[in-house]
Design a protein around this motif. Structure first.
Motif, short mmCIF file in Angstrom:
data_model
loop_
_atom_site.label_atom_id
_atom_site.label_comp_id
_atom_site.label_asym_id
_atom_site.label_seq_id
_atom_site.Cartn_x
_atom_site.Cartn_y
_atom_site.Cartn_z
N ASN A 192 46.79 42.83 45.77
CA ASN A 192 45.49 42.86 45.10
C ASN A 192 44.31 42.66 46.05
O ASN A 192 43.20 42.41 45.60
CB ASN A 192 45.47 41.82 43.97
CG ASN A 192 44.40 42.14 42.92
OD1 ASN A 192 43.98 43.28 42.78
ND2 ASN A 192 43.95 41.12 42.21
N ILE A 193 44.53 42.76 47.34
CA ILE A 193 43.45 42.73 48.35
C ILE A 193 43.69 43.91 49.29
O ILE A 193 44.81 44.10 49.76
CB ILE A 193 43.47 41.40 49.14
CG1 ILE A 193 43.07 40.22 48.25
CG2 ILE A 193 42.58 41.46 50.39
CD1 ILE A 193 41.63 40.18 47.83
N ARG A 242 36.67 44.71 46.98
CA ARG A 242 36.52 46.05 46.42
C ARG A 242 35.15 46.65 46.79
O ARG A 242 35.05 47.83 47.10
CB ARG A 242 36.72 46.02 44.90
CG ARG A 242 38.14 45.51 44.57
CD ARG A 242 38.43 45.53 43.09
NE ARG A 242 38.57 46.90 42.63
CZ ARG A 242 39.67 47.65 42.81
NH1 ARG A 242 40.72 47.16 43.44
NH2 ARG A 242 39.71 48.88 42.35
N MET A 251 46.81 36.64 47.25
CA MET A 251 46.57 37.85 46.45
C MET A 251 47.00 39.10 47.21
O MET A 251 47.48 40.06 46.62
CB MET A 251 45.10 37.93 46.06
CG MET A 251 44.72 36.82 45.06
SD MET A 251 43.06 36.99 44.39
CE MET A 251 42.09 36.64 45.86
N HIS A 262 41.83 44.61 38.14
CA HIS A 262 42.13 43.77 39.30
C HIS A 262 41.62 42.34 39.17
O HIS A 262 41.94 41.50 40.00
CB HIS A 262 41.57 44.43 40.56
CG HIS A 262 42.16 45.77 40.81
ND1 HIS A 262 43.32 45.94 41.54
CD2 HIS A 262 41.81 47.01 40.36
CE1 HIS A 262 43.64 47.23 41.55
NE2 HIS A 262 42.75 47.90 40.85
N VAL A 300 38.25 39.09 45.27
CA VAL A 300 38.67 40.44 44.87
C VAL A 300 37.46 41.35 44.73
O VAL A 300 37.47 42.50 45.21
CB VAL A 300 39.47 40.39 43.54
CG1 VAL A 300 39.64 41.79 42.96
CG2 VAL A 300 40.83 39.75 43.77
#
Lengths: 309, 309, 309, 309
Positions: D182-183, D128, D177, D90, D124
């Motif tokens: 990707n989030i 996570r 993103m 990622h 990112v």
């Protein structure tokens, strides 16, 4: 070639319809939101509106579809009518010419979008109209109803909600420009206005009529003036150079008219001083323009000689 | 507005000259080679040519100047006449829209330049005309002499030599495209052809006449056909969307005619079906277009209504 | 972990060879010129040289291969030794970090390449060494012969000729930088020097020995000083951050040593104060680095703990 | 050179302080939020922490300042400890190498940031860690308190509020993103977590101690393992190649240690297996790194020979 009679528009449209129906391959409907994916990509309609409001049509010319980016033309005109040239200090007039998304160019150019028809530019225009009118989407809807004479025109709340749910890229654009001071309103307010505008459902007949002021050099359907002659010419120029995403050169080359497309499959076009057109077919090419729509307009200018070139 | 008499062109030009002479500020002459820096940036000339070859002029309209990028229009037409649409597999038709040099876009697009009017695209067109004719520059010169009726038109060897001495950027473009297989000829041969073309000295009268085939839908001065009606329309479309470097949108917005500028200070423009224009004034704006030239064309379309929009 | 005995290098190498031989998948040899495509991508050799010149090897460690971009390290050192920090006004020291070719960055940064290990930067270094030495390739060859003790080292004329025949992209880079005034020599002279350097054929043993001065903090094999302690540290730093094309971060992450790769399949690496390595295997990954070469160095630092981190 | 005694750290620091005080020119404090502009750019502090927790300091080494991007290192380690290598699907590990904002690269690479130390990448990582821990900022604060032994460490609510008020660019990155998937978290939640982390105020002593696990190959102050030896090495590698914005090459060249800077004027650095450092001086160079901080680290490695190269 410029001597075509209006009475000839109907046979021209009939001929185009026949040709389009014989043509295989229509591209694919946009599918990033369910409402856009609902139509068969082979559907097709086309309308021509004369300066006096007479409309000729063929196929699904009275079928409402999602106007999407076509509304950017009307929002631009409404904001220009309110603030005039000051707008151009906040958005450019040059083709984007970039295969990549406009974020790149926003960075190069300090938050000033290249033109009012890319998403970033349309967000700026809506933001400014919102500041001046207090209800940008409402002002747009009133205008479209008045010009088309169709009081049933309305937002499609389902489409607007879907757009909002998939709105991260436009949110990114808006926040990014706000970081440069080029957006006034709060981002959620702006996006709500923007997505409602895009959601308006209208037919080829409605949109051909609503575009009439650009063929009448700025005069609305009721005879009042929205834009100066010079401003109307300028909007046409921006449509010709920037109206069809990354394919403006191709569109000018093939069709040779000021035009603006939307991912709903519609395209409006202007023959200054003569008539306006709207064509609809949901199947898109890889650059987001209606495949049958561009072909029909290409055919129209070839058959009538009504190109600006 | 479209009813202006030809006999009215002369008073229109006189009026424009008077206005231009009252205007301060003309930008700066190009100075990357000595020959271009030689002219006072305030010099000004303008010519209008009717379809039948009648020419009206004002100011320095018979003064030869360096045609430079204006020649790209004629080279494009000559190559299109020879090979037709195959050309478009090797050069695009989209505005470059990039404030940076076209090298960036060449990388994105695998050596295919965006359009025939950026330097990379013009190199491809010259390369292809060279392959087909054996002498691209010679073919161009013959064409310009024939159309203008001025047999004294010629290359300026001093200018060509200066361009060659400062030619590293064009050499880079040519080698780069050759690395993608999009250039046929040896790079030094191509550059020699290219710089000689750019060096041709001609007057406003010469260039307005030479452009006539684009107003006559493809027909040359002697009545023979160079381009099909459709091709002539297409060249006009490419001029409108790509003809003035990074200012094509601005030019369309202000002038509203297909046009092509050069760093020598000249600009040609086309009113399809009606007339052609050439204006010259060496002072350039920061995007490389003649300041007084754009202003004069803007004024011309305002006074006559002869815009395409 | 830092207490490994030199006598342990041979068993470490034997162990690595055994592992590599068990591993499937080796990537593909470079094939843009025939000479590079000649080797089986599964061939493999590795050498370790101690500071005193003792060499340990395994596999094809005495097989000459095309050094290619590995030579950029030596040319950099030779030019730094001649002109010192003035070089850094003409080439940067930052990773290129760009999936696209360096032409883009050259435009952003006015003809100053980002670092000496991208092609543009290496052209600048060669250009400067050529100006100072009169024969950059000759000086490089003499240096490599002296450090490796192998007087048979030589240019591979066939490889150099092939590179020249495919040299348009490097020609474009050179002309482009010359347009910014960042290249002194004529482009054909520079390219000849550059391609001859790249063509040098040497073995893992030769190149591990020739790299020794970087582990000896600037001292050559004969005890004389080429670079100051500080300069040697700096070359190592540039290798670590920029030595493996777009994979410098990945290489630092996996191997953790200053290193430089070439498309011939070789990689050199430095353990400062301790030893140097060279590994060769012609199969490349998609970023141009030897698949088995990176794996072997990764394994070496894991087994010995000889990473800089 | 590697035989410096720990007892020598204090005289080395004293010597560096004396030199820094003699040096004119310190750059300018960050001023995009008021809290950062409050400090005199000439203030200076430096601390060295040995592996056993002994700390040496000089100047303002106990003055809390805004840690800002330095916290990205700890967040990265905490997330790596939780999810391991899956993180690297990622976010990348390559230097950004781009003078322009990372939005451009996000577009090229489909929403995957180049590394965890540019803002996009840090967003990112925080996203996570938030998903895995339920309170990323809280987990970070607990870790820093435990490692530094300073239970008074805390968020600076005023700084966090200021960052939020100027947070449009980070909001743009996050939405962009998220448009690529990707989030995970809602953007406002993520930004709140992110800005609170950045706001933590800590001293050179605190941060040198908190960095100790990277010199101890993954072992925390209490002897427990946070990262594997291999992961600790990898974090150091990413710091060296990506830790100082667009100046990673320059930092490696001058200092030769893994390091990470913040716009509050702090820089942490690691001598693997030996010690950690933190330096603070609010005056920044044009790339956002502390002027006196980089100079002090440069001097430290020169005086002690404790570079990795």
């Amino acid at each position: 070639m410029m001597t075509i009679m209006s009475s000839q528009f109907q046979p021209v449209l009939d001929s185009i319809l026949a040709e389009i129906e014989r043509t295989p391959g229509r591209g694919r409907s946009a599918d990033y939101i369910p409402a856009l994916a609902a139509f068969d990509p082979r559907r097709f309609g086309m309308a021509v509106a004369e300066l006096d409001g007479t409309v000729y049509g063929v196929g699904d010319w009275q079928q409402p579809f999602s106007a999407q980016s076509i509304t950017k033309v009307f929002t631009l005109a409404l904001d220009l009518a309110r603030e005039g040239d000051e707008l151009w200090e906040h958005v450019g007039r040059e083709p984007s010419g970039n295969p990549f998304n406009s974020l790149v160019q926003l960075e190069y150019e300090d938050g000033i979008p290249r033109n009012p028809f890319i998403n970033a530019g349309a967000l700026v225009v809506t933001d400014r109209l919102q500041t001046r009118s207090g209800d940008a989407a409402g002002e747009l809807l009133s205008f479209l109803r008045a010009e088309s004479g169709n009081l049933a025109l309305d937002f499609d709340q389902e489409v607007a909600a879907s757009e909002t749910a998939h709105g991260d890229r436009n949110a990114a654009l808006a926040h990014f420009m706000k970081s440069y001071g080029n957006i006034d309103n709060d981002v959620p307010v702006l996006l709500d206005q923007y997505f409602r505008q895009c959601s308006i459902a209208a037919s080829c007949a409605d949109l051909a009529l609503a575009t009439g002021f650009l063929a009448r050099h700025g005069i609305r359907a009721d005879g009042s003036r929205l834009l100066s002659r010079s401003q109307a010419k300028q909007v046409n120029a921006v449509m010709l150079t920037c109206g069809t995403y990354d394919a403006a050169g191709e569109f000018a080359y093939r069709v040779g008219l000021p035009g603006k497309s939307g991912v709903g499959g519609g395209i409006i076009a202007v023959v200054p001083g003569r008539c306006t057109l709207c064509v609809w077919s949901p199947g898109l090419d890889e650059r987001g323009n209606s495949v049958a729509g561009v072909a029909a307009l290409d055919r129209f200018t070839t058959l009538t000689g009504l190109s600006v070139f």
